[in-house]
Structures are given as structure tokens and as C-alpha cells.
Enzyme design. Structure first.
Site, PDB file in Angstrom:
ATOM      1  N   CYS A  45       0.835  -1.217   0.000  1.00  0.00           N
ATOM      2  CA  CYS A  45       0.000   0.000   0.000  1.00  0.00           C
ATOM      3  C   CYS A  45       0.860   1.254   0.000  1.00  0.00           C
ATOM      4  O   CYS A  45       0.536   2.253  -0.653  1.00  0.00           O
ATOM      5  CB  CYS A  45      -0.896   0.035   1.235  1.00  0.00           C
ATOM      6  SG  CYS A  45      -1.912  -1.416   1.410  1.00  0.00           S
ATOM      7  N   ASP A 136     -20.731  12.082 -15.102  1.00  0.00           N
ATOM      8  CA  ASP A 136     -22.170  11.828 -14.925  1.00  0.00           C
ATOM      9  C   ASP A 136     -22.442  10.982 -13.677  1.00  0.00           C
ATOM     10  O   ASP A 136     -23.558  10.560 -13.442  1.00  0.00           O
ATOM     11  CB  ASP A 136     -22.745  11.122 -16.170  1.00  0.00           C
ATOM     12  CG  ASP A 136     -21.978   9.837 -16.513  1.00  0.00           C
ATOM     13  OD1 ASP A 136     -21.046   9.451 -15.769  1.00  0.00           O
ATOM     14  OD2 ASP A 136     -22.304   9.204 -17.543  1.00  0.00           O
TER      15      ASP A 136
HETATM   16  C1  BEZ Z   1       0.576  -4.828   1.814  1.00  0.00           C
HETATM   17  O1  BEZ Z   1       0.039  -3.744   1.635  1.00  0.00           O
HETATM   18  O2  BEZ Z   1       1.776  -4.959   1.712  1.00  0.00           O
HETATM   19  C2  BEZ Z   1      -0.256  -6.053   2.115  1.00  0.00           C
HETATM   20  C3  BEZ Z   1      -1.369  -5.940   2.923  1.00  0.00           C
HETATM   21  C4  BEZ Z   1      -2.082  -7.099   3.213  1.00  0.00           C
HETATM   22  C5  BEZ Z   1      -1.709  -8.320   2.659  1.00  0.00           C
HETATM   23  C6  BEZ Z   1      -0.617  -8.391   1.826  1.00  0.00           C
HETATM   24  C7  BEZ Z   1       0.127  -7.249   1.554  1.00  0.00           C
END
Ligand code: BEZ
Length: 219
Positions: A45, A136
Site C-alpha cells: 500500500c 455523470d
Molecule cells: C501490503 O500492503 O503490503 C499487504 C497488505 C495485506 C496483505 C498483503 C500485503
């Protein structure tokens, strides 16, 4: 709740790192990309959110507003942003809001949960969901990746270019199309209209003789 392509994306209010927002007002006349991720302070993330911040000028050029979502609170998002910026060599104001869906209301409502990934309390985490919404307010595209697979946001920019070519120029984009490449006249465009709309288009003849492979330079 399943949201199908062409449905008006439901309006909602949420707390975010940029204050409380009402989704439809936040979008205004822009396109939007709402994307979820499993949790704050997780590795994949961190790379993804940094990349989206690096691509902000590209989103803006295309009149697209990004907004992220995870099930952590705003203060945790704000702390995490410092890590994301350090990791992706950025500084200054953070460019787009991150929704704090602590009660998982939106994650459940929009089908974003990944049953295979759980937090320490055993609650399912959000998967890597992407919704692209048109001016829209209708859903133009959705993607759902598992938590372990990071998305390619350069590909998402490519996809937005394709969506906007269809919306504004009545063309489709063929396999592996890239910006500036040859496009295809939409099957819904009648032959007599294709002549005026796409004067340079040509039809690739195939054994069926149906004349449906109509190529044009990118309008
Ligand atoms: C990550 O963001 O690295 C991650 C989060 C949950 C499971 C696997 C990877």
C-alpha cells in the site's frame, strides 16, 4: 451491494484526511477514482499511495480526482502519509484525501473486502478495489485485486485515456493500445457517420466480410 458498470455510483459522506466529504460534491464535474487498500503501514500500500501522489499532475490533466480508502482512522492515515512521502521521495502537502472507513461501512457496501486477508482482530481487510466514475457519476470501470498484488497506476492512467476517448471521441482502443496509437471506430457508429467522423479510417477485410474491423488514427 454490487455496482454495475453504468450504475450511478452511490453518494456517501465520509471522514477523510482532508475533512468530511460528500462524495458527489467532492467529484463535482470531474471524473473520480476511488481506490481501497488493505491497511495503513503496510508495504504494498505504501508503494501504491506514493505512486498515486506522484501521478497527481497526470490525473489533474485528465480532470480526474483520486480518493483512497482504508479501514483505519484519520490520525493513523495522517501519520502514515509521512512514511509514504519519505518512501516515495516527496514532501509538502499531501495531494488527495484518504477515507477513514473505520466501521467498514463503505467497504462492505461497495464489496471491497478480501475474505483471505484479516487484521489482528480477525476482521477482513479491504482488497485493492478501483472504481472509475465519470462526470455523470456513473461507474465506468471497476477492478478488484487481492491484497498481495499491487496495482499498476500507469496502467490505470492508460485506462482513463481509453475511457475518455470513448466518452468524447467515439472510439475504442484495441489490444495493448498506448497513447497516440491507432484506435477503432465504435461498433455503434454507422458506416455513413464513420465517413464524416473519421475520414481517415479504414476497414480491415476478414473472411466473414462483415467489415467490423474499422481502424482510425487516434482522434
Ligand atoms: C501490503 O500492503 O503490503 C499487504 C497488505 C495485506 C496483505 C498483503 C500485503
Amino acid at each position: 451491494m454490487g455496482i454495475n458498470l453504468g450504475d450511478v455510483f452511490p453518494d456517501f459522506t465520509a471522514n477523510t484526511t482532508k475533512g468530511s466529504i460528500s462524495f458527489h460534491s467532492f467529484l463535482g464535474d470531474s471524473w473520480g477514482i476511488l481506490f481501497s487498500h488493505p491497511a495503513d503501514f503496510t508495504p504494498v500500500c505504501t508503494t501504491e499511495l506514493g505512486r498515486v501522489n506522484q501521478l497527481l499532475a497526470e490525473f489533474e490533466k485528465r480532470n480526474v480526482k483520486p480518493i483512497a480508502l482504508s479501514c483505519d482512522p484519520v490520525d493513523k492515515h495522517s501519520d502514515w502519509i509521512k512514511d509514504i512521502q519519505a518512501y516515495s521521495a516527496q514532501s509538502g502537502d499531501w495531494g488527495y484525501p484518504i477515507i477513514a472507513d473505520e466501521q467498514r461501512e463503505l467497504a462492505v457496501r461497495f464489496g471491497m473486502l478480501d475474505p483471505d486477508e484479516k487484521d489482528k482482530a480477525g476482521m477482513p481487510l479491504t482488497a485493492r478495489c478501483v472504481f472509475i466514475i465519470g462526470p455523470d457519476k456513473k461507474l465506468k470501470l471497476s477492478l478488484l485485486y487481492p491484497a498481495s498484488t499491487g496495482r499498476n497506476f500507469d496502467e490505470i492512467i492508460r485506462v482513463i485515456d481509453s475511457l475518455q476517448l470513448t466518452a468524447y471521441k467515439k472510439v475504442a482502443t484495441p489490444v495493448n493500445w498506448q497513447q497516440g496509437g491507432e484506435c477503432m471506430v465504435l461498433p455503434s457508429v454507422k458506416p455513413e457517420d464513420a465517413k464524416t467522423l473519421f475520414p481517415e479510417h479504414y476497414t480491415k477485410e476478414l473472411p466473414s466480410g462483415k467489415g467490423y474491423m474499422r481502424f482510425t488514427p487516434q482522434p
